[in-house]
Design a protein around this motif. Structure first.
Motif, PDB file in Angstrom:
ATOM      1  N   GLY A 107     -46.487  11.159  11.849  1.00  0.00           N
ATOM      2  CA  GLY A 107     -46.698   9.996  12.710  1.00  0.00           C
ATOM      3  C   GLY A 107     -46.623   8.669  11.998  1.00  0.00           C
ATOM      4  N   VAL A 108     -46.002   8.665  10.810  1.00  0.00           N
ATOM      5  CA  VAL A 108     -45.869   7.428  10.045  1.00  0.00           C
ATOM      6  C   VAL A 108     -44.617   6.684  10.525  1.00  0.00           C
ATOM      7  N   PRO A 109     -44.720   5.418  10.918  1.00  0.00           N
ATOM      8  CA  PRO A 109     -43.531   4.671  11.343  1.00  0.00           C
ATOM      9  C   PRO A 109     -42.507   4.571  10.215  1.00  0.00           C
ATOM     10  N   MET A 112     -51.428   7.638  19.007  1.00  0.00           N
ATOM     11  CA  MET A 112     -50.909   6.649  18.052  1.00  0.00           C
ATOM     12  C   MET A 112     -51.684   6.759  16.740  1.00  0.00           C
ATOM     13  N   SER A 113     -50.960   6.822  15.620  1.00  0.00           N
ATOM     14  CA  SER A 113     -51.637   6.910  14.326  1.00  0.00           C
ATOM     15  C   SER A 113     -52.182   5.543  13.932  1.00  0.00           C
ATOM     16  N   ALA A 114     -53.123   5.558  12.969  1.00  0.00           N
ATOM     17  CA  ALA A 114     -53.667   4.283  12.487  1.00  0.00           C
ATOM     18  C   ALA A 114     -52.562   3.424  11.898  1.00  0.00           C
ATOM     19  N   GLY A 115     -51.605   4.095  11.215  1.00  0.00           N
ATOM     20  CA  GLY A 115     -50.490   3.359  10.626  1.00  0.00           C
ATOM     21  C   GLY A 115     -49.661   2.652  11.671  1.00  0.00           C
ATOM     22  N   SER A 116     -49.319   3.368  12.768  1.00  0.00           N
ATOM     23  CA  SER A 116     -48.480   2.742  13.786  1.00  0.00           C
ATOM     24  C   SER A 116     -49.239   1.659  14.533  1.00  0.00           C
ATOM     25  N   ALA A 117     -50.554   1.838  14.730  1.00  0.00           N
ATOM     26  CA  ALA A 117     -51.351   0.804  15.390  1.00  0.00           C
ATOM     27  C   ALA A 117     -51.325  -0.484  14.580  1.00  0.00           C
ATOM     28  N   ARG A 118     -51.401  -0.364  13.271  1.00  0.00           N
ATOM     29  CA  ARG A 118     -51.405  -1.569  12.448  1.00  0.00           C
ATOM     30  C   ARG A 118     -50.010  -2.177  12.363  1.00  0.00           C
ATOM     31  N   THR A 119     -49.012  -1.339  12.224  1.00  0.00           N
ATOM     32  CA  THR A 119     -47.659  -1.888  12.082  1.00  0.00           C
ATOM     33  C   THR A 119     -47.166  -2.534  13.363  1.00  0.00           C
TER      34      THR A 119
END
Length: 496
Positions: A112-114, A1-8
């Motif tokens: 891996g960006v949502p 999981m990318s940092a972006g998806s973890a936050r979103t």
């Protein structure tokens, strides 16, 4: 999981931590502007990209000016819509028309960006508590009519409701309205559903499935799969079309909430857990306690008539009314409000609009019938038709349409770039039907069409504009095409 998806993943309501989130908004249309505005208000760092440079004095330019004042970064041109900026964003919010293989969106997926659509953003911008439930509608044809009927029923029940999504109010605007709605009727296109991941409607419906937008989705199977996402996580009822087995299969495959029911709508006598017709009565055997032995009357066909002198409602209009009624009943709307909603409903222009009787003929504008499936439904409403057809078929096959309609056709008047495809189908399946080919593309073409139809029709016939094709080869949009037809009919009336 990318940092972006973890936050979103944590962004599930409007009061979540949106501050500092790096968001790229793809497209500076109405939905892109609404998304950027909402994100900026919550402290996100927003970059908006569009292939077209915003010119001063245009709607695009005005939106760009406002977003610039609010602190967005604006980029335009080919590079802006093909490569991700540096640093890579945490989230991309795309306009619905952007295809998954568009270079920028493909790059986001690879990184891996949502990627969300504006509908997904709107769902996640609802309040943490007390959010208005959504009643969601999709399908190849009939979405707008069904959603507007549904809204009329909800309002007749005393609820603050609106039509949103692909029709009426942008769904993000509806969600963020300072006066909260009690319930929102949401029209969803296959594009919007493709980019939606967490919606959980109170009730949902897929009206029908027919070939459309296959170029965008890549195949009919992918198109149907996108439509089927309307049922995912539905809470109370998944409404399907008994006459369209594909919609039932989508319900059967859907991952819904515990206790959610499948409810069919049918133009025949309703079975258990269905709404349908008993003679001229719209009957509910799905949302009544004694549904094994009884039904509730929701209205009659006369409640759908535009006026005493108007023709009986077309079958597809009745089907739309039944689907809307099922969704309303799933939300607890009483039968009396369903009936009142049917009476209050005013159809949008160019949707099987009765232009009246002129020279002994009934003239009907269904310019919104922009694909063969919609045209077939329109033709099925009348016994003897002079059919006005043609335009941009976008690769659609008209063989089945012509074969099924052949017995109703008095004559055909063809217009538009792809009229030869319809002419060839007529030669195969209705060789005895007279055909007039109008090769004019100027503003006076519809006068030629109307005069030709007048010469071909018998008294009592219907002259029906149901093109089965898009309009952009000759007109700005289907509305302009319908307006041209209506104006030509008025001129015929004035001539006496």
């Amino acid at each position: 999981m990318s940092a972006g998806s973890a936050r979103t993943d944590a962004l599930t309501h409007r009061d979540a931590d949106w501050a500092g989130l790096r968001v790229l908004v793809a497209g500076l249309g109405v939905s892109g502007f609404a998304a950027a505005d909402a994100l900026l208000e919550r402290g996100a760092a927003v970059t908006v990209v569009d292939a077209t440079a915003p010119a001063e004095g245009t709607p695009l330019g005005e939106r760009a000016r406002i977003l610039d004042i609010l602190g967005a970064v604006l980029r335009h041109g080919d590079d802006a819509v093909t490569t991700l900026p540096d640093p890579v964003p945490d989230l991309v919010v795309t306009s619905p028309g952007w295809r998954p293989d568009q270079p920028l969106l493909a790059a986001a997926a690879a990184a891996g960006v949502p990627v969300w659509g504006e509908v997904e953003l709107a769902w996640r911008m609802r309040p943490r508590d007390g959010a208005a439930p959504w009643l969601a509608v999709t399908g190849t044809n009939g979405k707008t009519t069904t959603v507007q009927m549904l809204t009329a029923m909800l309002r007749a029940a005393g609820l603050r409701a609106c039509s949103a999504g692909n029709v009426g109010t942008p769904v993000l605007e509806a969600v963020l309205d300072p006066q909260p709605y009690d319930v929102i009727a949401v029209e969803l296109s296959s594009f919007q559903l493709h980019w939606s991941h967490s919606l959980a409607p109170r009730a949902s419906a897929c009206l029908n499935i027919a070939p459309d937008h296959v170029d965008w989705h890549g195949s009919l199977e992918e198109y149907a799969r996108a439509k089927g996402r309307v049922y995912t996580r539905t809470e109370v009822a998944c409404v399907y079309n008994v006459q369209d087995a594909a919609t039932r299969h989508l319900v059967e495959d859907a991952d819904v909430q515990e206790g959610c029911r499948a409810v069919g709508f049918t133009l025949g006598t309703p079975g258990l857990s269905e709404v349908g017709l008993v003679e001229d009565v719209l009957a509910d055997r799905a949302f009544v306690e004694e549904r094994r032995t009884a039904a509730a009357e929701l209205g009659t066909l006369d409640d759908l008539r535009a006026g005493a002198d108007s023709p009986p409602p077309a079958p597809h209009l009745v089907a739309n009314a039944l689907a809307a009624a099922a969704l309303a009943r799933a939300h607890g709307v009483p039968p009396a409000a369903v009936r009142q909603g049917l009476r209050d409903f005013v159809p949008e222009p160019h949707r099987i609009a009765d232009l009246g009787v002129v020279r002994g003929l009934r003239w009907v504008d269904d310019s919104k019938a922009t694909n063969p499936h919609a045209a077939a439904a329109s033709l099925a409403a009348f016994e003897h038709v002079v059919w006005v057809a043609g335009g941009l078929l976008k690769g659609a096959d008209v063989d089945d349409l012509v074969r099924e309609a052949a017995g109703r056709l008095r004559a055909v008047v063809l217009i538009g770039r792809d009229r030869s495809a319809i002419s060839e189908a007529l030669a195969r399946h209705a060789p005895d039907v007279p055909v007039v080919d109008v090769d004019r593309t100027d503003t006076g073409a519809m006068d030629t069409v109307v005069r030709a139809a007048l010469g071909l029709a018998h008294e009592g016939d219907v002259v029906l504009l149901a093109p089965a094709a898009a309009s952009m080869d000759m007109f700005a949009n289907y509305g302009a095409r319908g307006d041209a037809f209506s104006a030509a009919v008025r001129r015929l009336l004035e001539q006496g």
